[in-house]
Scaffold this motif. Sequence first.
Motif, PDB file in Angstrom:
ATOM      1  N   UNK A 119       0.819  -1.211   0.000  1.00 14.16           N
ATOM      2  CA  UNK A 119       0.000   0.000   0.000  1.00 14.16           C
ATOM      3  C   UNK A 119       0.855   1.265   0.000  1.00 14.16           C
ATOM      4  N   UNK A 141       1.360  22.479   6.927  1.00 16.48           N
ATOM      5  CA  UNK A 141       0.048  22.483   7.559  1.00 16.48           C
ATOM      6  C   UNK A 141       0.171  21.871   8.938  1.00 16.48           C
ATOM      7  N   UNK A 145      -5.252  22.214  10.581  1.00 22.59           N
ATOM      8  CA  UNK A 145      -5.596  22.463   9.180  1.00 22.59           C
ATOM      9  C   UNK A 145      -6.232  21.235   8.556  1.00 22.59           C
ATOM     10  N   UNK A 146      -5.731  20.081   8.968  1.00 19.67           N
ATOM     11  CA  UNK A 146      -6.207  18.837   8.366  1.00 19.67           C
ATOM     12  C   UNK A 146      -7.523  18.370   8.983  1.00 19.67           C
ATOM     13  N   UNK A 147      -7.950  19.078   9.989  1.00 23.33           N
ATOM     14  CA  UNK A 147      -9.182  18.681  10.677  1.00 23.33           C
ATOM     15  C   UNK A 147      -9.052  17.296  11.278  1.00 23.33           C
ATOM     16  N   UNK A 148      -7.839  16.974  11.689  1.00 24.75           N
ATOM     17  CA  UNK A 148      -7.662  15.631  12.260  1.00 24.75           C
ATOM     18  C   UNK A 148      -8.133  15.596  13.712  1.00 24.75           C
TER      19      UNK A 148
ATOM     20  N   UNK B  97       0.965  12.485   2.244  1.00 23.03           N
ATOM     21  CA  UNK B  97       0.208  11.585   3.115  1.00 23.03           C
ATOM     22  C   UNK B  97      -0.627  10.660   2.233  1.00 23.03           C
ATOM     23  N   UNK B  98      -0.629   9.382   2.593  1.00 27.50           N
ATOM     24  CA  UNK B  98      -1.476   8.417   1.883  1.00 27.50           C
ATOM     25  C   UNK B  98      -2.420   7.793   2.905  1.00 27.50           C
ATOM     26  N   UNK B 100      -5.726   5.001   3.099  1.00 26.02           N
ATOM     27  CA  UNK B 100      -6.428   4.009   2.275  1.00 26.02           C
ATOM     28  C   UNK B 100      -7.362   3.178   3.151  1.00 26.02           C
ATOM     29  N   UNK B 105      -8.318   5.185  -1.997  1.00 25.23           N
ATOM     30  CA  UNK B 105      -7.007   5.631  -1.539  1.00 25.23           C
ATOM     31  C   UNK B 105      -6.880   7.111  -1.878  1.00 25.23           C
ATOM     32  N   UNK B 107      -4.006  10.209  -1.988  1.00 27.64           N
ATOM     33  CA  UNK B 107      -2.577  10.531  -1.914  1.00 27.64           C
ATOM     34  C   UNK B 107      -2.455  12.051  -2.000  1.00 27.64           C
ATOM     35  N   UNK B 108      -2.008  12.654  -0.899  1.00 23.66           N
ATOM     36  CA  UNK B 108      -1.929  14.112  -0.816  1.00 23.66           C
ATOM     37  C   UNK B 108      -0.522  14.605  -1.179  1.00 23.66           C
ATOM     38  N   UNK B 212      -9.764   8.938  12.854  1.00 22.44           N
ATOM     39  CA  UNK B 212      -9.472  10.046  11.934  1.00 22.44           C
ATOM     40  C   UNK B 212      -8.088   9.924  11.297  1.00 22.44           C
ATOM     41  N   UNK B 215      -8.335   9.087   7.704  1.00 22.59           N
ATOM     42  CA  UNK B 215      -9.126   9.971   6.838  1.00 22.59           C
ATOM     43  C   UNK B 215      -8.245  11.131   6.407  1.00 22.59           C
ATOM     44  N   UNK B 216      -8.574  11.711   5.294  1.00 22.46           N
ATOM     45  CA  UNK B 216      -7.860  12.921   4.873  1.00 22.46           C
ATOM     46  C   UNK B 216      -8.862  13.913   4.309  1.00 22.46           C
ATOM     47  N   UNK B 217      -9.098  14.955   5.067  1.00 22.32           N
ATOM     48  CA  UNK B 217     -10.006  16.019   4.630  1.00 22.32           C
ATOM     49  C   UNK B 217      -9.274  17.327   4.834  1.00 22.32           C
ATOM     50  N   UNK B 218      -9.104  18.091   3.785  1.00 24.38           N
ATOM     51  CA  UNK B 218      -8.424  19.393   3.906  1.00 24.38           C
ATOM     52  C   UNK B 218      -9.113  20.361   2.966  1.00 24.38           C
ATOM     53  N   UNK B 219      -9.609  21.443   3.535  1.00 25.17           N
ATOM     54  CA  UNK B 219     -10.313  22.440   2.722  1.00 25.17           C
ATOM     55  C   UNK B 219      -9.349  23.101   1.739  1.00 25.17           C
TER      56      UNK B 219
END
Lengths: 148, 335
Positions: A119, A141, A145-148, B97-98, B100, B105, B107-108, B212, B215-219
């Motif tokens: 992976x 960031x 910022x990542x909302x983690x 950052x990955x 999955x 998946x 990939x940032x 979390x 997860x990857x959420x970034x505005x």
Amino acid sequence: MSELDGKLASSSQQTVARLVKALPEETPSMLWRSTLNEALLAQSTRAQRKRLIWRFARPTVGLSLACVLAVAVFVLPVSRHSQAGLRDTPPAVSSPDSLAAGLFQIHRDDVRAVDLAGTGLNPIEATDEQSKAPATSQDDYSESDLDL
Amino acid sequence: MRFVALALVLLGGLVSAGAQTGARHLQFDDGPAHNKSQVPGLLWQAIHSAHHAHYSGEKTVQFLHNGKSFSHEELVYRDGVKTRIEFPAGSHFAGQVIVEDANGRKHYFPDRNEVVVLPPRREESLDRLLRLVDRAKQGKVGLAVASGQRIAGLLTSQVVVSDESGNVTQRIYIEPKSGVVLKRELFEAGGSRWGAFEYSQVDLNPPPFDPSLFQFERRGVRTVTPKDLLRKLVVGKEFVGVSLPPSSGYLLEESRLDKIDGTPVLIESYVKKGETKEGSKLSVFEISGTVEPSQFARFSRNDFHAASIQKDGKTYVVVGSLGLDSLNQLAQSLN
């Protein structure tokens, strides 16, 4: 009137009249006339021919110009395009044997890359120069910022 | 009435998902499709671990590419089907950052402020292990267990994979209690090592991860797909960039340009959605020029076949481990 008659009857006038009468009578020769006629005829034929030539030449020149214009506008681009198309149409590949072997090798490498990378980054991603650019300060960031 | 229909659809979906999950567990845990006696229990342990492993660690990946040796480190967080990968400070990939899970998946890339959304790869690597099992059953590969090494402070045993002639093609070092693969080596036909990964440190019992983490959420981040990247790749180039339709069941994973013996080639890599024993990987090549199909037939072996079509002065080739008929159908469906 009598005064005019008197003047005409004067001796000086009589002398001039005698001298004029004494001049030999010159009548134009037939040869000269014929030459003149021929010259006139030749002149008129040339003018006529010129007119005739112009009558046909003018539309011909116009038509030719129109044709040249049409060729320049419509025919040449198409021909250039088709020539370009012919040029762009690739010929048979020069070394199909090594190409075919190369394609199989690429696929084989991609498949075994899965065994290696799992992976994580695969070798293509890991050797892609574009993906190697380090983060700039602007892109840094934080966790918030990542909302983690 | 509308709510009843919606409830029925949801119920149907749940039943179908449950049936699929059940089938997967049957396949891996009980293995009715495989004869376990021909496959080392250690390898089954590794296959089982692909579903349930919970660990974190740092590994080094090394491989040869175009005659050059490459190496990088990855920080891995694994919780069953979920994975997060980061890269240590100072790495070429620092900041990337990955994440999955079973569905996909992400990939940032911080420098491009982009997230590339890709098909998951865990299933793909699991498929490879299952394929190994199948090939062992057919006698096409040999599997043997040998004592391993101490890796990241842990004792391992190794599964040695060899071809029909006995040449070693892989060594898989597995921690026997957890089934986690801590080291894997892959060898060229001549016996030299092509690539390997090895954990330098690992924690097989980390505290539970915060969900979390996977997860990857970034505005403000641009989301791109492999198809977007393919379109971008062929702009101003001699390639059309045709692709397999979604109905084929294959998802585009990546595309790139390369030259083989001076001939420019567009390479598209696909992965089959869901698990398959036929091999999930497929490559589609676009070549400017014509190549007779017989050329590819010459290189078809038991493991890989190729089907090709010619269109508008270009040759499109599909290479994979499927049968020729299937590959031909896929080649015809390129658009």
